[in-house]
Design an enzyme around this catalytic site. Sequence first.
Site, PDB file in Angstrom:
ATOM      1  N   MET A 256       0.820  -1.183  -0.089  1.00 12.14           N
ATOM      2  CA  MET A 256       0.164   0.226   0.020  1.00 12.14           C
ATOM      3  C   MET A 256       0.831   1.310  -0.014  1.00 12.14           C
ATOM      4  O   MET A 256       1.802   1.459   0.784  1.00 12.14           O
ATOM      5  CB  MET A 256      -0.994  -0.025   1.391  1.00 12.14           C
ATOM      6  CG  MET A 256      -1.876   1.241   1.353  1.00 12.14           C
ATOM      7  SD  MET A 256      -2.940   1.157  -0.077  1.00 12.14           S
ATOM      8  CE  MET A 256      -3.252   3.072  -0.184  1.00 12.14           C
ATOM      9  N   ASN A 258       0.809   4.324   0.813  1.00  6.33           N
ATOM     10  CA  ASN A 258       0.516   5.553   1.934  1.00  6.33           C
ATOM     11  C   ASN A 258       1.597   6.575   1.738  1.00  6.33           C
ATOM     12  O   ASN A 258       2.971   6.122   1.588  1.00  6.33           O
ATOM     13  CB  ASN A 258       0.608   4.974   3.339  1.00  6.33           C
ATOM     14  CG  ASN A 258      -0.373   3.712   3.545  1.00  6.33           C
ATOM     15  OD1 ASN A 258      -1.625   3.856   3.197  1.00  6.33           O
ATOM     16  ND2 ASN A 258       0.358   2.624   4.011  1.00  6.33           N
ATOM     17  N   HIS A 290       6.085  -0.280  -7.874  1.00  3.48           N
ATOM     18  CA  HIS A 290       4.820   0.177  -8.095  1.00  3.48           C
ATOM     19  C   HIS A 290       4.328   1.165  -7.062  1.00  3.48           C
ATOM     20  O   HIS A 290       3.862   2.217  -7.319  1.00  3.48           O
ATOM     21  CB  HIS A 290       3.812  -0.877  -8.275  1.00  3.48           C
ATOM     22  CG  HIS A 290       2.368  -0.570  -8.236  1.00  3.48           C
ATOM     23  ND1 HIS A 290       1.821  -0.852  -9.386  1.00  3.48           N
ATOM     24  CD2 HIS A 290       1.666  -0.484  -7.298  1.00  3.48           C
ATOM     25  CE1 HIS A 290       0.536  -0.560  -9.090  1.00  3.48           C
ATOM     26  NE2 HIS A 290       0.297  -0.510  -7.847  1.00  3.48           N
ATOM     27  N   GLU A 291       4.657   0.957  -5.705  1.00  3.83           N
ATOM     28  CA  GLU A 291       4.082   1.492  -4.529  1.00  3.83           C
ATOM     29  C   GLU A 291       4.719   3.000  -4.632  1.00  3.83           C
ATOM     30  O   GLU A 291       4.305   4.019  -4.395  1.00  3.83           O
ATOM     31  CB  GLU A 291       4.425   0.802  -3.319  1.00  3.83           C
ATOM     32  CG  GLU A 291       3.780  -0.200  -3.072  1.00  3.83           C
ATOM     33  CD  GLU A 291       2.307  -0.639  -3.571  1.00  3.83           C
ATOM     34  OE1 GLU A 291       1.639   0.592  -3.705  1.00  3.83           O
ATOM     35  OE2 GLU A 291       1.896  -1.664  -4.069  1.00  3.83           O
ATOM     36  N   GLU A 313      -4.252   3.164 -10.742  1.00 10.55           N
ATOM     37  CA  GLU A 313      -3.886   1.991 -10.756  1.00 10.55           C
ATOM     38  C   GLU A 313      -3.340   1.303 -12.176  1.00 10.55           C
ATOM     39  O   GLU A 313      -2.163   0.849 -12.333  1.00 10.55           O
ATOM     40  CB  GLU A 313      -4.730   0.901 -10.161  1.00 10.55           C
ATOM     41  CG  GLU A 313      -5.006   1.112  -8.683  1.00 10.55           C
ATOM     42  CD  GLU A 313      -3.954   1.040  -7.904  1.00 10.55           C
ATOM     43  OE1 GLU A 313      -2.812   0.489  -8.199  1.00 10.55           O
ATOM     44  OE2 GLU A 313      -3.956   1.291  -6.680  1.00 10.55           O
TER      45      GLU A 313
HETATM   46  N1  TRP Z   1      -3.551   0.538  -3.532  1.00  5.19           N
HETATM   47  C1  TRP Z   1      -2.977  -0.628  -3.538  1.00  5.19           C
HETATM   48  C2  TRP Z   1      -1.832  -0.827  -4.851  1.00  5.19           C
HETATM   49  O1  TRP Z   1      -2.217  -1.186  -5.624  1.00  5.19           O
HETATM   50  C3  TRP Z   1      -3.525  -1.680  -3.285  1.00  5.19           C
HETATM   51  C4  TRP Z   1      -4.642  -2.156  -2.124  1.00  5.19           C
HETATM   52  C5  TRP Z   1      -5.820  -1.585  -2.220  1.00  5.19           C
HETATM   53  C6  TRP Z   1      -4.456  -2.414  -0.940  1.00  5.19           C
HETATM   54  N2  TRP Z   1      -6.687  -1.834  -1.459  1.00  5.19           N
HETATM   55  C7  TRP Z   1      -5.758  -2.498  -0.411  1.00  5.19           C
HETATM   56  C8  TRP Z   1      -3.616  -3.197  -0.371  1.00  5.19           C
HETATM   57  C9  TRP Z   1      -6.014  -3.148   0.766  1.00  5.19           C
HETATM   58  C10 TRP Z   1      -3.631  -3.690   0.892  1.00  5.19           C
HETATM   59  C11 TRP Z   1      -5.122  -3.841   1.242  1.00  5.19           C
HETATM   60  O2  TRP Z   1      -0.884  -0.686  -4.515  1.00  5.19           O
HETATM   61 ZN    ZN Z   2      -1.492   0.483  -6.825  1.00  6.54          ZN
END
Ligand code: TRP
Ligand code: ZN
Length: 849
Positions: A256, A258, A290-291, A313
């Site tokens: 994720m 963040n 990616h992150e 995405e």
């Molecule tokens: N945004 C994250 C990514 O694609 C993925 C993601 C969305 C996610 N919802 C989540 C990761 C819930 C963990 C839990 O990189």
């Molecule tokens: Zn993503």
Amino acid sequence: MKDAAPQTIYLKDYTPFGYVIEKVDLTFRLAPNATRVLSRIRFAPNPDAPDRRFFLHGEDLRPISTKIDGADITPRPVPGGIECDAPDTPFTFEAEVEIDPAANTALEGLYMSNGMYCTQCEAEGFRKITWYPDRPDVMAPFTVRIEGDEPVMLSNGNPGARDAGFAEWHDPWPKPAYLFALVAGDLVNHPDSFTTASGKEVELNIWVRPGDEDKCAFGMQALKDSMKWDEETYGREYDLDVFNIVAVDDFNMGAMENKGLNIFNSSCVLASPETSTDANFERIEAIIAHEYFHNWTGNRITCRDWFQLCLKEGLTVFRDAQFTSDLRSAPVKRIEDVIMLRGRQFREDNGPLAHPVRPDSFVEINNFYTATVYEKGAELIGMLKTLVGEADYYKALDLYFQRHDGDAATIEDWLKVFEDATGRDLAQFKRWYDEAGTPRLTVSDSFNDGTYTLHFKQETPPTPGQPTKDPRVIPIAVGLLNPNGDEVQPTTILEMTDAEQSFSFEGLASKPVPSILRDFSAPVILERESDNAERAFLLAHDTDPFNRWQAGRDLALDCLIRMIRDGATPDSAYLDALHTLIRDDAQDPAFRALALGLPSQDELAQTLHDQGTTPDPQAIWDALETLKQARAEAYQDTATRLHAQYQVTEAYAASAEQTGARALANAAMSMLNRLDGGALAQKQFDSADNMTQQLAALSALISAGKGDAAVTRFYDQWQHDRLVIDKWFSAQIVNARPEDVAQVAKTLTEHPDFTMKNPNRFRATLGALAMSGAGFHHASGAGYALLADWLIRLDPLNPQTTARMCTAFETWRRYDDARQALIRAQLERILSTPGLSRDTTEMVTRILG
Ligand code: TRP
Ligand code: ZN
């Protein structure tokens, strides 16, 4: 406060929130069962909003106090949150709530994993932390104070004051709540630093549980490579003093993004040669990239609402694929991605869960983090780039960053940027975002007086809620070869816009051999009558590596379909053409290993279904076995040589070169395994010093029915390492014979190391069952029943992972009446479970159709 009653949300109903937020101050007083969250939020009326309803989301919060401008108020509880009377002028909202992270098994909001506090807020988890307008178009700078006695306490942004008992963080970049993160616990760091192009030094850390420090170096290098690549390729620099990554064991997805504090499933960041395969290394590198790339495509420019998810995405997947192509081998990456796209996205797009890349309605947004949004979303970016060309693509991206930095944007904004930067009308292209389904592209050709004509016809089958489809713009990359193997027409892009369209090439001396859809220039199913001689010719001569691989794949597919459908024997055209390729040492070993791959059981089932034949999973498995046996016998000498010749003697590196060599050597081993009763695999298992070789050998031994001793030894060697034990669970299931798969999986669910609280372990076991083709689809129905049993058990604890794993059943309508009845009964049993989550209810309902 209970969940809102399930209701469908529509894109067309979007309205902005009635207020904007100037700043947010949060204080966390950590305690496992009773964490207090104090919020202080400065709101002002939003002049662009049609109404001023002051609604804040909130779920499972115990209210302690609520104030507006210092005076106590009593909010009205409404479904999904609270409503208050608020002034028409700027005001300060304050609340104190209590939450229970230790009881949070859904892994959404603030939860605990191995005694460590962590958060997951995308998509709608922040509402489980405090009252807030939990929607991506509300952006604000956050200041966070964490109080507790955890040795390490992290949040987004730059560090502020800290002392015994507290730590403060400030994130100056306005962000939506889904990018909020907090981590606290006993963690150790792997530190490093990066100097940006403009000379700013950024502190980098990967935070892990004590004992995992030695598995961070590879991820750190991937991070630095990503930072540099994004500067060089897109001109994007990092924008905070610190970038932190944390590894967490209990996590619903991969990772994720963040802001400034990426949180990773430990399986997607921890790496060492002894415990990780080459494929793991490649995946870790890609996910770290990616992150990191989300910092610009997702965070600095975010989504207006969750319907726009592909805005961040699709683009970020496309960017991470470019990164991998640049660092490793572009053809290998492209072939791997297309295998994945066909295996997951085409499957989705051709079944009951088909939805547009930008959906127009949902019940639970977590169910839309799909292969369609991510992988097809990335293909759309690739097509745009092909259509406008490299230079205009980067011109458009520069405009996108300039125009929308700080915005919560839409697909319309994205396409407008391309229109403004290039002067192109993208109205027809937009259909790719709005209409589901995989177009079928049929090709015929003719040759007259030196003119060669390709005739294309496109048709997209109906999908749920979309009975008819309009023609799309399809970039078709084509090259022509003359019969002696020379390229007479280098790659050119044909822009198809009509339902039927012809393109001619003039001045040719003889009828050429066409190479169509080079580099897989569009996510379509290409249908072309072609003979095996032509495929073998392309496998040998095409200048486009993707289409060379595709020619080999077409040969294999055709051979297998005829074996399954007509009882044919393995085709010598295929066996000979592949042999010529794999024994040619001038060819890239990674490419040869890919060419030795075979279509999956699932792809064969879909192909048979498309051709009007009901797939028999056991017959598919048998044909694959027969073909693999025939290959082993035909290639024995070559395989013996390749296995010896491609042993890597240098120190382990996860480089493209070594990865290719090991892949070819292991492909050779698995062929020889069919002839020597597991002797070579046992030798490799005994001497392996890296996981790529050890796991390949273990898998081969299990497949040969000779795995018992190795299975025990592997467990004894690795029982302290949860990520390796996940592999141990999976390997026993995916390599079992179809009639044994369900029993093996069931026995493993009774193993003391099995737990459904850890999504990795659950997927390693039940996910492996679902992926084991003929084993899962065994006529007894035992596989279906076992999966349903566990989904019903998991749902109350973790709805998100349960719902996602229901996709195992999405292909049910392909199969015979008996199997359909068995699956339907399991789906109905799941659906009738009292208290079933909104997530799983939506998925099962859609799958039943
Ligand atoms: N945004 C994250 C990514 O694609 C993925 C993601 C969305 C996610 N919802 C989540 C990761 C819930 C963990 C839990 O990189
Ligand atoms: Zn993503």
